[in-house]
Design an enzyme around this catalytic site. Sequence first.
Site, PDB file in Angstrom:
ATOM      1  N   ASN A   1      -3.272   8.850   4.182  1.00 47.91           N
ATOM      2  CA  ASN A   1      -2.045   8.138   4.547  1.00 47.91           C
ATOM      3  C   ASN A   1      -1.829   7.980   6.049  1.00 47.91           C
ATOM      4  O   ASN A   1      -0.836   7.382   6.478  1.00 47.91           O
ATOM      5  CB  ASN A   1      -0.825   8.849   3.950  1.00 47.91           C
ATOM      6  CG  ASN A   1      -0.724   8.656   2.448  1.00 47.91           C
ATOM      7  OD1 ASN A   1      -1.302   7.721   1.904  1.00 47.91           O
ATOM      8  ND2 ASN A   1      -0.002   9.539   1.779  1.00 47.91           N
TER       9      ASN A   1
ATOM     10  N   HIS B   1      -5.662  -6.045  -2.950  1.00 53.56           N
ATOM     11  CA  HIS B   1      -6.539  -6.063  -1.778  1.00 53.56           C
ATOM     12  C   HIS B   1      -6.692  -7.472  -1.196  1.00 53.56           C
ATOM     13  O   HIS B   1      -7.408  -7.650  -0.210  1.00 53.56           O
ATOM     14  CB  HIS B   1      -7.920  -5.499  -2.140  1.00 53.56           C
ATOM     15  CG  HIS B   1      -7.929  -4.011  -2.305  1.00 53.56           C
ATOM     16  ND1 HIS B   1      -9.001  -3.313  -2.829  1.00 53.56           N
ATOM     17  CD2 HIS B   1      -6.989  -3.072  -2.020  1.00 53.56           C
ATOM     18  CE1 HIS B   1      -8.717  -2.023  -2.852  1.00 53.56           C
ATOM     19  NE2 HIS B   1      -7.515  -1.854  -2.365  1.00 53.56           N
TER      20      HIS B   1
ATOM     21  N   HIS C   1       0.714   4.177  -2.812  1.00 52.40           N
ATOM     22  CA  HIS C   1       0.428   5.567  -2.456  1.00 52.40           C
ATOM     23  C   HIS C   1       1.582   6.492  -2.830  1.00 52.40           C
ATOM     24  O   HIS C   1       1.362   7.669  -3.123  1.00 52.40           O
ATOM     25  CB  HIS C   1       0.133   5.669  -0.962  1.00 52.40           C
ATOM     26  CG  HIS C   1      -1.257   5.235  -0.611  1.00 52.40           C
ATOM     27  ND1 HIS C   1      -2.013   5.849   0.357  1.00 52.40           N
ATOM     28  CD2 HIS C   1      -2.048   4.247  -1.116  1.00 52.40           C
ATOM     29  CE1 HIS C   1      -3.203   5.265   0.441  1.00 52.40           C
ATOM     30  NE2 HIS C   1      -3.232   4.281  -0.439  1.00 52.40           N
TER      31      HIS C   1
ATOM     32  N   ARG D   1       0.837  -1.212   0.000  1.00 57.82           N
ATOM     33  CA  ARG D   1       0.000   0.000   0.000  1.00 57.82           C
ATOM     34  C   ARG D   1       0.870   1.260   0.000  1.00 57.82           C
ATOM     35  O   ARG D   1       0.580   2.243  -0.688  1.00 57.82           O
ATOM     36  CB  ARG D   1      -0.915  -0.023   1.222  1.00 57.82           C
ATOM     37  CG  ARG D   1      -1.892   1.146   1.290  1.00 57.82           C
ATOM     38  CD  ARG D   1      -2.960   0.893   2.339  1.00 57.82           C
ATOM     39  NE  ARG D   1      -3.848   2.038   2.454  1.00 57.82           N
ATOM     40  CZ  ARG D   1      -3.969   2.800   3.538  1.00 57.82           C
ATOM     41  NH1 ARG D   1      -3.235   2.525   4.615  1.00 57.82           N
ATOM     42  NH2 ARG D   1      -4.793   3.818   3.561  1.00 57.82           N
TER      43      ARG D   1
END
Length: 316
Positions: A91, A188, A63, A59
């Site tokens: 975040n 995911h 990001h 992740r």
Amino acid sequence: MAAIVVLFCTLIFSSLSFFGNALSSNYYDKTCPNAEEAITNAVKNAINNDQTVPAALLRMHFHDCFIRGCDASVLLKSVGKNTAEKDGPPNISLHAFYVIDNAKKAVEDLCPGVVSCADILALAARDAVALSGGPTWDVPKGRLDGRVSKATETRSLPAPTFNISQLQQSFSQRGLSMKDLVALSGGHTLGFSHCSSFQSRIHNFNATFDVDPTMHPAFAASLKSICPLHNKAKNAGATMDPSTAIFDNTYFKLLLQGRSLFSSDQSLLTTTKTKALVSKFASSQEAFADAFVKSMIKMSSLNGGQEVRLDCKVVN
């Protein structure tokens, strides 16, 4: 299959150039030949102590790449009046930054000032997937670290509430296709979500339904018990893929069963093209792994940095 994926990546992606910086699979072969092993060891040690690390690193990399390209700007700490990306609302829940710091220290001991934080994060994300039972691949290297990190820019990250057109626009702005969108959503399969990210699907969904009717009733009921309407538990939430703890294609199988957490997940079933890809990946672990690897390399090759940071938390 993993060997085939690695070979494919070595042949096709041995030299990439996005945003002007050429990336190469053998970038550190002469300057820091043991860098990858040191990074892998740091990730492996962290996972042995904390099973949430793989999802966190994957992740974090995503990001990072979606803001200014993969330039490790997500690792910079807020300084003075500037609030950095890591302290932006999307975040706040990022964690495991210490893994990158540990890997950086190990690499600096081997070859000071050579390996960028951006490359370390890209390699750590690959290791997170591979060490969780997913595919491995040859990561093109040579990214530079950025000097700018602004929390306000995190508003452009795709949100869990996005519909398919919003997702498509977000991904296309980064040069990523609908296939990349579906493949990368498969990430995911790892991780955990707080109630706030899916609360709108299980309470007061719209004027007609309290719960999103696309959700499996039993699944929705279980989420409502975990996340009541006036939930005060800060860390309450659900595992993204509760059926397995490894990186696999189960996410897509659950999606077809109405057992996905996010509106953005469910939206993948709202167009013919994306639904067909979901079905394809649900029925073939190999097809998903192949597509995921290609999309990860494509996404992680966006880079616009300027330096090799000596400390991943601050600019030189």
